[in-house]
Design a protein around this motif. Structure first.
Motif, PDB file in Angstrom:
ATOM      1  N   VAL A  36       0.839  -1.211   0.000  1.00  0.00           N
ATOM      2  CA  VAL A  36       0.000   0.000   0.000  1.00  0.00           C
ATOM      3  C   VAL A  36       0.870   1.256   0.000  1.00  0.00           C
ATOM      4  O   VAL A  36       0.647   2.188  -0.789  1.00  0.00           O
ATOM      5  N   VAL A  37       1.862   1.291   0.884  1.00  0.00           N
ATOM      6  CA  VAL A  37       2.733   2.466   0.965  1.00  0.00           C
ATOM      7  C   VAL A  37       3.561   2.602  -0.305  1.00  0.00           C
ATOM      8  O   VAL A  37       3.746   3.711  -0.841  1.00  0.00           O
ATOM      9  N   GLN A  38       4.050   1.480  -0.836  1.00  0.00           N
ATOM     10  CA  GLN A  38       4.850   1.538  -2.052  1.00  0.00           C
ATOM     11  C   GLN A  38       4.025   2.061  -3.225  1.00  0.00           C
ATOM     12  O   GLN A  38       4.534   2.802  -4.064  1.00  0.00           O
ATOM     13  N   ARG A  39       2.744   1.701  -3.255  1.00  0.00           N
ATOM     14  CA  ARG A  39       1.891   2.202  -4.334  1.00  0.00           C
ATOM     15  C   ARG A  39       1.768   3.730  -4.261  1.00  0.00           C
ATOM     16  O   ARG A  39       1.798   4.412  -5.298  1.00  0.00           O
ATOM     17  N   ALA A  40       1.640   4.263  -3.067  1.00  0.00           N
ATOM     18  CA  ALA A  40       1.569   5.716  -2.905  1.00  0.00           C
ATOM     19  C   ALA A  40       2.872   6.369  -3.367  1.00  0.00           C
ATOM     20  O   ALA A  40       2.859   7.405  -4.055  1.00  0.00           O
ATOM     21  N   ILE A  41       3.998   5.758  -3.009  1.00  0.00           N
ATOM     22  CA  ILE A  41       5.299   6.277  -3.442  1.00  0.00           C
ATOM     23  C   ILE A  41       5.408   6.214  -4.959  1.00  0.00           C
ATOM     24  O   ILE A  41       5.896   7.147  -5.607  1.00  0.00           O
ATOM     25  N   ASP A  42       4.954   5.112  -5.542  1.00  0.00           N
ATOM     26  CA  ASP A  42       5.005   4.945  -6.994  1.00  0.00           C
ATOM     27  C   ASP A  42       4.284   6.085  -7.709  1.00  0.00           C
ATOM     28  O   ASP A  42       4.786   6.648  -8.688  1.00  0.00           O
ATOM     29  N   ILE A  43       3.089   6.408  -7.233  1.00  0.00           N
ATOM     30  CA  ILE A  43       2.282   7.451  -7.875  1.00  0.00           C
ATOM     31  C   ILE A  43       2.992   8.792  -7.816  1.00  0.00           C
ATOM     32  O   ILE A  43       3.099   9.512  -8.829  1.00  0.00           O
ATOM     33  N   VAL A  44       3.489   9.138  -6.637  1.00  0.00           N
ATOM     34  CA  VAL A  44       4.147  10.439  -6.464  1.00  0.00           C
ATOM     35  C   VAL A  44       5.414  10.536  -7.316  1.00  0.00           C
ATOM     36  O   VAL A  44       5.626  11.527  -8.036  1.00  0.00           O
ATOM     37  N   VAL A  45       6.255   9.509  -7.252  1.00  0.00           N
ATOM     38  CA  VAL A  45       7.527   9.548  -7.984  1.00  0.00           C
ATOM     39  C   VAL A  45       7.303   9.507  -9.489  1.00  0.00           C
ATOM     40  O   VAL A  45       7.922  10.273 -10.239  1.00  0.00           O
ATOM     41  N   ALA A  46       6.415   8.625  -9.960  1.00  0.00           N
ATOM     42  CA  ALA A  46       6.171   8.517 -11.397  1.00  0.00           C
ATOM     43  C   ALA A  46       5.616   9.828 -11.961  1.00  0.00           C
ATOM     44  O   ALA A  46       6.047  10.291 -13.024  1.00  0.00           O
ATOM     45  N   ALA A  47       4.683  10.434 -11.253  1.00  0.00           N
ATOM     46  CA  ALA A  47       4.119  11.706 -11.717  1.00  0.00           C
ATOM     47  C   ALA A  47       5.192  12.790 -11.746  1.00  0.00           C
ATOM     48  O   ALA A  47       5.276  13.581 -12.704  1.00  0.00           O
ATOM     49  N   ALA A  48       6.028  12.826 -10.717  1.00  0.00           N
ATOM     50  CA  ALA A  48       7.084  13.832 -10.653  1.00  0.00           C
ATOM     51  C   ALA A  48       8.088  13.640 -11.786  1.00  0.00           C
ATOM     52  O   ALA A  48       8.523  14.617 -12.427  1.00  0.00           O
ATOM     53  N   VAL A  49       8.471  12.403 -12.052  1.00  0.00           N
ATOM     54  CA  VAL A  49       9.440  12.131 -13.124  1.00  0.00           C
ATOM     55  C   VAL A  49       8.875  12.551 -14.474  1.00  0.00           C
ATOM     56  O   VAL A  49       9.566  13.189 -15.282  1.00  0.00           O
ATOM     57  N   LEU A  50       7.618  12.198 -14.732  1.00  0.00           N
ATOM     58  CA  LEU A  50       7.014  12.537 -16.023  1.00  0.00           C
ATOM     59  C   LEU A  50       6.911  14.043 -16.231  1.00  0.00           C
ATOM     60  O   LEU A  50       7.062  14.538 -17.355  1.00  0.00           O
ATOM     61  N   TRP A  74       4.876   5.832 -17.068  1.00  0.00           N
ATOM     62  CA  TRP A  74       3.445   5.845 -17.360  1.00  0.00           C
ATOM     63  C   TRP A  74       2.804   4.540 -16.885  1.00  0.00           C
ATOM     64  O   TRP A  74       1.703   4.536 -16.325  1.00  0.00           O
ATOM     65  N   ASN A  75       3.506   3.409 -17.102  1.00  0.00           N
ATOM     66  CA  ASN A  75       3.008   2.128 -16.604  1.00  0.00           C
ATOM     67  C   ASN A  75       2.929   2.124 -15.080  1.00  0.00           C
ATOM     68  O   ASN A  75       2.002   1.550 -14.498  1.00  0.00           O
ATOM     69  N   VAL A  76       3.909   2.767 -14.436  1.00  0.00           N
ATOM     70  CA  VAL A  76       3.902   2.857 -12.972  1.00  0.00           C
ATOM     71  C   VAL A  76       2.720   3.696 -12.508  1.00  0.00           C
ATOM     72  O   VAL A  76       1.993   3.319 -11.579  1.00  0.00           O
ATOM     73  N   LEU A  77       2.505   4.824 -13.148  1.00  0.00           N
ATOM     74  CA  LEU A  77       1.410   5.716 -12.766  1.00  0.00           C
ATOM     75  C   LEU A  77       0.063   5.017 -12.914  1.00  0.00           C
ATOM     76  O   LEU A  77      -0.843   5.213 -12.102  1.00  0.00           O
TER      77      LEU A  77
END
Length: 215
Positions: A10-24, A103-106
């Motif tokens: 659950v926590v990793q999914r939240a991190i994934d969203i934040v980091v992927a959006a920031a990178v893009l 994008w796949n991560v997001l």
């Protein structure tokens, strides 16, 4: 699944969203530059799309920058080694070809950390133990990538994937991400000896020395 593993996911999914959006967003100028370079060097489309198995083996469309020419038997462009260009080698060595996978991560199809998504036809070749690698989302990077990357044997690589599934934690993920950055700088394990990346996976030898039918 243990409670600790559920919390990690659950926590990793939240991190994934934040980091992927920031990178893009932050690296969008770099994405445009790489796209232009790929278009000039390899033509269109600039993106490589291919079905890959995700969590529980469910297929999703992986998105990366193209690194290979199209198959052309008349020009002798058949194998991966023949089709991989100099530009493609640079993109793979620096992992710039992987940027669109954010994008796949997001979208929730991948995670920043997890077993790498391989090919769909490998699903029938895994042992039941190896198939457990699909109990988590596939990752942009993973334990096998920081323990040898493509220089590992298939047996070692898949064993590390399963070990990660059983021992995943936020602390382990952070260590894998940190180690990934170091490996990218050193350009370690980019390809197996004599291969553009890795040899084809044909299955794990069974007791008695036979291999599963890959037809």
């Amino acid at each position: 699944m243990s409670r600790a593993a559920r919390v990690t996911d659950v926590v990793q999914r939240a991190i994934d969203i934040v980091v992927a959006a920031a990178v893009l967003v932050v690296l969008s100028p770099l994405l445009l530059v790489v796209a232009a370079v790929v278009a000039a060097g390899l033509g269109r489309p600039v993106l490589f799309r291919q079905p890959r198995p995700g969590r529980y083996g469910r297929p999703f469309t992986l998105v990366k920058f193209r690194t290979m020419r199209d198959v052309d038997e008349r020009r002798g462009l058949v194998t991966d080694g023949q089709r991989l260009t100099g530009l493609g080698r640079v993109l793979r060595a620096t992992s710039l070809d992987e940027l669109p996978t954010m994008w796949n991560v997001l979208r929730g199809e991948m995670s920043l950390v997890g077993p790498r998504p391989l090919l769909m036809h490998y699903l029938d070749l895994y042992t039941p133990e190896q198939a457990r690698r699909h109990l988590v989302r596939p990752g942009v990077t993973g334990l096998a990538q920081v323990r040898g990357r493509n220089a590992l044997s298939w047996a070692d690589r898949l064993a590390l994937d399963v070990w990660y599934v059983d021992h995943r934690s936020l602390a382990l993920n952070m260590r894998i991400l940190a180690r990934t950055g170091l490996i990218l700088v050193r350009r370690e394990g980019i390809a197996a000896p004599g291969e553009p990346t890795m040899p084809e996976f044909t299955g794990t030898p069974q007791p008695g020395g036979t291999e599963p039918d890959s037809a």
